[in-house]
Write an enzyme that holds these catalytic residues in place. Structure first.
Site, PDB file in Angstrom:
ATOM      1  CB  SER A 144      -0.286   0.128   1.132  1.00 24.87           C
ATOM      2  OG  SER A 144      -1.288   1.168   1.207  1.00 24.87           O
ATOM      3  CE1 TYR A 157      -3.456  -2.145   5.093  1.00 23.64           C
ATOM      4  CE2 TYR A 157      -3.174   0.098   4.473  1.00 23.64           C
ATOM      5  CZ  TYR A 157      -3.616  -1.271   4.604  1.00 23.64           C
ATOM      6  OH  TYR A 157      -3.752  -1.792   2.207  1.00 23.64           O
TER       7      TYR A 157
END
Length: 246
Positions: A144, A157
């Site tokens: 990501s 995250y």
């Protein structure tokens, strides 16, 4: 006509929905036998139905990736049945809490790291011998942009994806002189349940679909893919090299 991934065995994690589901279907369409893992039995069965419609085949493995012994058993099972693994797509991931760091409980942080980092570490450990038995082992991990942007309010995250990137890059260096190729894929904003959770006010119609993203993952799994230790950015359709900070 021979399909490009005919007779190849592909393990896809988080295959019950989203990018994992779409990638499993795309790999099956290209001829691969899919070993699909996810926590959701129903989603896996739906995937199996769709793969069968394509004339493909799948092995369904309901598995919580925090079960490290389960990953080891999966590796042993693949060794016994096939003696190799050609493709590993490390897609499974969790978003975790969206809060300032000081408001996040330790368990919530470690839960994210367990799925996004530790599970992939165990996958590498258990699947590397099988991938090396392939004539062209290929591993792709879904990352990501949060990893390098250090995005606020999703620190677990972001940290987990940064750790995953470093883990995959180190593995790529360790295996650079083998037939195994290891790369990272950043899909960016995609029409998934995770994205909707993070950005509930966003119009999903403005985002590309998991199926569109999967089309770009499949070539990275093919025997003729030669790059390793690289980062594919879906938004810009660019294969990038990592470099040290200026």
């Amino acid at each position: 006509m021979t399909k490009p991934l005919a007779d190849r065995i592909a393990l896809v994690t988080g295959a019950s929905r989203g990018i994992g589901y779409a990638t499993a279907l795309a790999l099956a369409k290209a001829g691969a036998h899919i070993v699909a893992t996810a926590r959701t039995q129903g989603g896996l069965e739906e995937l199996d139905d769709e793969i069968r419609k394509l004339g493909g085949s799948a092995t369904l493995v309901p598995l919580n990736l925090t079960d490290s012994d389960g990953i080891a058993r999966l590796g042993a099972g693949l060794h016994e049945r096939y003696g190799k693994l050609d493709i590993l797509v490390g897609n499974a991931g969790v978003l975790g809490p969206s809060s300032p760091i000081g408001h996040i409980e330790l368990k919530a942080f470690t839960d994210v790291m367990a799925v996004n980092v530790s599970a992939n570490f165990q996958l590498i450990r258990c699947m590397e011998p099988l991938l090396k038995q392939s004539d062209a082992g290929r591993a792709v991990f879904i990352t990501s942009g949060a990893a390098n942007k250090a995005t606020a309010y999703v620190s677990p995250y972001a940290a987990s994806k940064a750790a995953l990137e470093t883990l995959a890059r180190a593995w790529a260096q360790e295996t650079a002189n083998t037939k195994l190729r290891v790369n990272l894929f950043n899909p960016g904003p995609v029409r998934t349940r995770m994205r909707a959770t993070l950005m509930p006010g966003e119009d999903p119609a403005t985002l590309d679909t998991p199926e569109q993203v999967a089309e770009r993952i499949v070539p990275m799994c093919a025997p003729d893919w030669t790059e390793t230790g690289k980062f594919y950015d879906y938004k810009t359709r660019t294969l990038m090299s990592f470099r040290s900070p200026a």
